[in-house]
Design a protein around this motif. Sequence first.
Motif, PDB file in Angstrom:
ATOM      1  N   GLY A 164      14.730  -1.402   1.649  1.00  0.00           N
ATOM      2  CA  GLY A 164      14.407  -2.777   2.021  1.00  0.00           C
ATOM      3  C   GLY A 164      14.349  -3.693   0.817  1.00  0.00           C
ATOM      4  N   GLN A 165      13.808  -3.190  -0.295  1.00  0.00           N
ATOM      5  CA  GLN A 165      13.739  -4.011  -1.502  1.00  0.00           C
ATOM      6  C   GLN A 165      15.130  -4.292  -2.055  1.00  0.00           C
ATOM      7  OE1 GLN A 165      10.785  -5.449  -3.661  1.00  0.00           O
ATOM      8  NE2 GLN A 165      12.751  -6.485  -3.541  1.00  0.00           N
ATOM      9  N   ILE A 166      16.011  -3.297  -2.011  1.00  0.00           N
ATOM     10  CA  ILE A 166      17.381  -3.496  -2.493  1.00  0.00           C
ATOM     11  C   ILE A 166      18.105  -4.527  -1.628  1.00  0.00           C
ATOM     12  CG2 ILE A 166      19.603  -2.370  -2.900  1.00  0.00           C
ATOM     13  CD1 ILE A 166      17.971   0.262  -3.268  1.00  0.00           C
ATOM     14  N   LEU A 167      17.948  -4.398  -0.321  1.00  0.00           N
ATOM     15  CA  LEU A 167      18.560  -5.370   0.590  1.00  0.00           C
ATOM     16  C   LEU A 167      18.055  -6.775   0.285  1.00  0.00           C
ATOM     17  CD1 LEU A 167      20.174  -6.195   3.108  1.00  0.00           C
ATOM     18  CD2 LEU A 167      18.210  -5.485   4.508  1.00  0.00           C
ATOM     19  N   GLU A 168      16.776  -6.883   0.038  1.00  0.00           N
ATOM     20  CA  GLU A 168      16.198  -8.190  -0.278  1.00  0.00           C
ATOM     21  C   GLU A 168      16.739  -8.724  -1.599  1.00  0.00           C
ATOM     22  OE1 GLU A 168      11.773 -10.181  -0.950  1.00  0.00           O
ATOM     23  OE2 GLU A 168      11.963  -8.258   0.087  1.00  0.00           O
ATOM     24  N   HIS A 186      14.948  -4.522  -8.428  1.00  0.00           N
ATOM     25  CA  HIS A 186      13.976  -5.548  -8.820  1.00  0.00           C
ATOM     26  C   HIS A 186      12.832  -5.518  -7.809  1.00  0.00           C
ATOM     27  CE1 HIS A 186      12.085  -9.209 -10.013  1.00  0.00           C
ATOM     28  NE2 HIS A 186      13.050  -9.543 -10.855  1.00  0.00           N
ATOM     29  N   TYR A 187      11.745  -4.856  -8.191  1.00  0.00           N
ATOM     30  CA  TYR A 187      10.590  -4.768  -7.290  1.00  0.00           C
ATOM     31  C   TYR A 187       9.823  -6.087  -7.350  1.00  0.00           C
ATOM     32  CZ  TYR A 187      11.548   0.217  -6.920  1.00  0.00           C
ATOM     33  OH  TYR A 187      12.139   1.429  -6.666  1.00  0.00           O
ATOM     34  N   ASP A 188       9.866  -6.802  -6.240  1.00  0.00           N
ATOM     35  CA  ASP A 188       9.324  -8.159  -6.228  1.00  0.00           C
ATOM     36  C   ASP A 188       7.824  -8.219  -6.008  1.00  0.00           C
ATOM     37  OD1 ASP A 188      11.785  -9.357  -6.656  1.00  0.00           O
ATOM     38  OD2 ASP A 188      12.293  -9.320  -4.542  1.00  0.00           O
ATOM     39  N   ARG A 189       7.229  -7.108  -5.598  1.00  0.00           N
ATOM     40  CA  ARG A 189       5.794  -7.123  -5.284  1.00  0.00           C
ATOM     41  C   ARG A 189       5.292  -5.692  -5.194  1.00  0.00           C
ATOM     42  NH1 ARG A 189       9.062  -7.765  -1.288  1.00  0.00           N
ATOM     43  NH2 ARG A 189       9.324  -9.956  -1.807  1.00  0.00           N
ATOM     44  N   PRO A 190       3.972  -5.494  -5.282  1.00  0.00           N
ATOM     45  CA  PRO A 190       3.428  -4.153  -5.047  1.00  0.00           C
ATOM     46  C   PRO A 190       3.768  -3.659  -3.648  1.00  0.00           C
ATOM     47  CG  PRO A 190       1.790  -5.558  -6.098  1.00  0.00           C
ATOM     48  CD  PRO A 190       2.938  -6.451  -5.718  1.00  0.00           C
ATOM     49  N   ILE A 191       3.963  -2.358  -3.524  1.00  0.00           N
ATOM     50  CA  ILE A 191       4.369  -1.783  -2.246  1.00  0.00           C
ATOM     51  C   ILE A 191       3.369  -2.104  -1.144  1.00  0.00           C
ATOM     52  CG2 ILE A 191       4.815   0.393  -1.051  1.00  0.00           C
ATOM     53  CD1 ILE A 191       7.006  -0.493  -3.000  1.00  0.00           C
ATOM     54  N   GLU A 192       2.083  -2.129  -1.493  1.00  0.00           N
ATOM     55  CA  GLU A 192       1.068  -2.362  -0.459  1.00  0.00           C
ATOM     56  C   GLU A 192       1.136  -3.767   0.131  1.00  0.00           C
ATOM     57  OE1 GLU A 192      -0.899  -2.635  -4.586  1.00  0.00           O
ATOM     58  OE2 GLU A 192       0.485  -1.316  -3.517  1.00  0.00           O
ATOM     59  N   GLU A 193       1.883  -4.675  -0.527  1.00  0.00           N
ATOM     60  CA  GLU A 193       2.013  -6.027   0.012  1.00  0.00           C
ATOM     61  C   GLU A 193       3.171  -6.154   0.995  1.00  0.00           C
ATOM     62  OE1 GLU A 193       2.168  -8.940  -3.057  1.00  0.00           O
ATOM     63  OE2 GLU A 193       0.385  -8.200  -4.103  1.00  0.00           O
ATOM     64  N   SER A 241      25.799   2.199  -0.646  1.00  0.00           N
ATOM     65  CA  SER A 241      24.487   2.679  -0.225  1.00  0.00           C
ATOM     66  C   SER A 241      24.092   2.011   1.090  1.00  0.00           C
ATOM     67  CB  SER A 241      23.442   2.360  -1.292  1.00  0.00           C
ATOM     68  OG  SER A 241      23.219   0.957  -1.353  1.00  0.00           O
ATOM     69  N   LEU A 242      23.092   2.568   1.749  1.00  0.00           N
ATOM     70  CA  LEU A 242      22.631   2.021   3.030  1.00  0.00           C
ATOM     71  C   LEU A 242      22.249   0.561   2.885  1.00  0.00           C
ATOM     72  CD1 LEU A 242      21.694   2.674   6.029  1.00  0.00           C
ATOM     73  CD2 LEU A 242      19.412   2.915   5.031  1.00  0.00           C
ATOM     74  N   ALA A 243      21.455   0.248   1.868  1.00  0.00           N
ATOM     75  CA  ALA A 243      21.000  -1.129   1.700  1.00  0.00           C
ATOM     76  C   ALA A 243      22.162  -2.062   1.395  1.00  0.00           C
ATOM     77  CB  ALA A 243      19.956  -1.194   0.588  1.00  0.00           C
ATOM     78  N   PHE A 244      23.101  -1.605   0.544  1.00  0.00           N
ATOM     79  CA  PHE A 244      24.220  -2.467   0.193  1.00  0.00           C
ATOM     80  C   PHE A 244      25.135  -2.678   1.389  1.00  0.00           C
ATOM     81  CE2 PHE A 244      28.258  -3.636  -1.794  1.00  0.00           C
ATOM     82  CZ  PHE A 244      27.832  -4.616  -2.676  1.00  0.00           C
ATOM     83  N   ARG A 245      25.322  -1.618   2.202  1.00  0.00           N
ATOM     84  CA  ARG A 245      26.156  -1.774   3.400  1.00  0.00           C
ATOM     85  C   ARG A 245      25.504  -2.721   4.387  1.00  0.00           C
ATOM     86  NH1 ARG A 245      29.045  -3.129   6.548  1.00  0.00           N
ATOM     87  NH2 ARG A 245      30.654  -2.011   7.744  1.00  0.00           N
ATOM     88  N   MET A 246      24.162  -2.681   4.489  1.00  0.00           N
ATOM     89  CA  MET A 246      23.457  -3.647   5.342  1.00  0.00           C
ATOM     90  C   MET A 246      23.620  -5.065   4.808  1.00  0.00           C
ATOM     91  SD  MET A 246      19.882  -1.773   6.401  1.00  0.00           S
ATOM     92  CE  MET A 246      19.422  -3.211   7.410  1.00  0.00           C
TER      93      MET A 246
END
Length: 653
Positions: free
Chosen positions: A331-335, A273-280, A224-229
């Motif tokens: 971005g969350q997956i990359l993180e 693993h969503y580490d925080r609300p999207i608005e943050e 995936s894009l995030a995993f390749r990054m």
Amino acid sequence: MAESTQAEQLWRKRRTGVLLGLLGWAVGVLLGVSGLSKFVDAPIYDAFARASDSIPQDERVGLVYVGDRDVALYRETQGRWPWTTRLPHATAAQVMYEAGALTVGYDIMFPEGADEDSDFELMESMAFFDAAVHGVLFQTAGGTRWSDVGLTDRALEALANEGATFGTDPDTTGLLEGHSPSMPIDLFLEGSEAMGHLNPTPDHDNAIRRVPLFVRNEGLLYPSLAFRMAMAALGVTHEQVTLDLEGREVRIEVAEGDVVRVPVDPDGTMWVHYDRPIEELEAILYSRLDDAAAAGKLTGRHVVIGVSVTGSRDAWRTPMGVQCPGFLIHGQILENVLTRRFMTAIQPDTYPTGSSELLVHVCVLLGCVLLGVIAASVEPRFGWSATLVLGAGPLVLGYVLLTRMDIWLTPATSTFALFGSGFLGVGYHQIMQARERRRIRGIYERYLSPQVLARVIDDPTLMQLGGARKELSVFFSDIRGFTSFSESVEPEELTERLNEYYTAMIDVVHAHEGTVDKLIGDSLMVFFGDPVPQEDHALRSVRMALDMRDRVEELTTEWIARGVHPFEVGIGIATGHVAVGNLGSEKFIDYTVVGQVVNLAARLQGGAKPREILVSDRVRELVDHEIETEPFGSREFKGITSEVEVFRVVGPR
């Protein structure tokens, strides 16, 4: 015998409880395997995810996007989105590079060329980064193959170079199948061949909870894009990444002794693993990159670039409860990979082949059997309490594991199974209880008062087959001159008069909560103090005798007025120890008392004159504080070895 019967009944209930527990477990498993449990598990997962603690955004990940403001700024010169020029992208890439961004990944498709100058400028800007990862979108359902979509030789070469097996046999996996990819133009591939797929796998409610780390195409796997990054950010090649579906993980060998282990499901999907609300999340608009302070936040970061404009189809729901553009999920997956913070899933309803899932199945099975036995053996209120406590166990455990240990244990199947076992067990117990109540009522309602019968129905052990030694009061009454009367009237009239008499007498018995033992012709036998204990059993028996005498006088007045012969009654009462209980067999039983006290009460009744109430010395002793008596003298009675002190009841004090 009573203990044996109780033991047999308890064993029968427990045996049935085991079967009901197994049935509840099987129903729960079927609901899970059928896929119905996902409709319950999904909102539970979302609620638990939102309840987890938020952590600050990792400083190694940057987010940049095209928003409505950017579209509005370029509308006059470039028209509506998507723009016909790559100049804004090239300018943004140049600024990010100058700000110190390390790698970039585009959640934006460039399948067609724009004007040649802007395309070339964007290609040159991409080449400055340590890595620039292109987004590729595969078709995943039906359609044509590569050879049918007009892919250029350069595109085919890039696909061959970027695809790999990642240490597994692609032909034997259950990975997401893809074909007919939408590729970036050849010019961009000249600048960078790195590519990652953009294929989402939303759940039934259009929420992204899991993502496929790889898509299989033409015998090769594409990350995936995030995993390749993440691979670029960690500086690893394809040879350093291993997909181990049997072990349910993707291993990234960053360096000797340093391995990143990404947990995946058997189909190669990773739980985000969503580490925080999207608005943050902090994301920077293209148009804000000219602000040095904003651009400076990208220094040393790996930047995901995407789109969030009104009308875009790239918007997905997440467990955090809001719609968000796809680049934020990338971005969350990359993180997740860079911080090594993952969600591990244990799903016994979906993947019962792993050791963890089998362990959960065994635990739930034992819990169902235990709950079935408890619910089928105890009172319903305790059965419901046990069902609530054990049934809520998977929910409580699931919440703790997810919020504290990043483990998702799907609770729906286990909860269904446990609650089902408890419900079946309690239902069975209530059915058996209702049947027992009907049986008891049918047996005992003929000689127990409604009040006593209600208590016996609530506690059937009061009437178990067998006998017990207790001190009770025994009452006998007899109609004087009944034999001569019965010879002088027709049987129909005799029956009518007896029914009228006994109806009145038994009403009095029930009013004092006595137990009718026998109706023998013109004699009535009643005892007090059992099956429901009564400390004042002697006083109750004497008060009942007085009320009966008064009621007989009322009947006498009515009968004389009707011109019929009245009845006169003699009464005897004795108190002492007797054997009391059900005597007989399982098919025919009689709840009665036996002992010398019964004989004494019958003899006292036999010696009483009409309207006279004779009692034993023990009765007089127990009622003396409320009932006035007078000595009647010592008497010898047949079957009684010694003389008995007898007293005549005068009335209440």
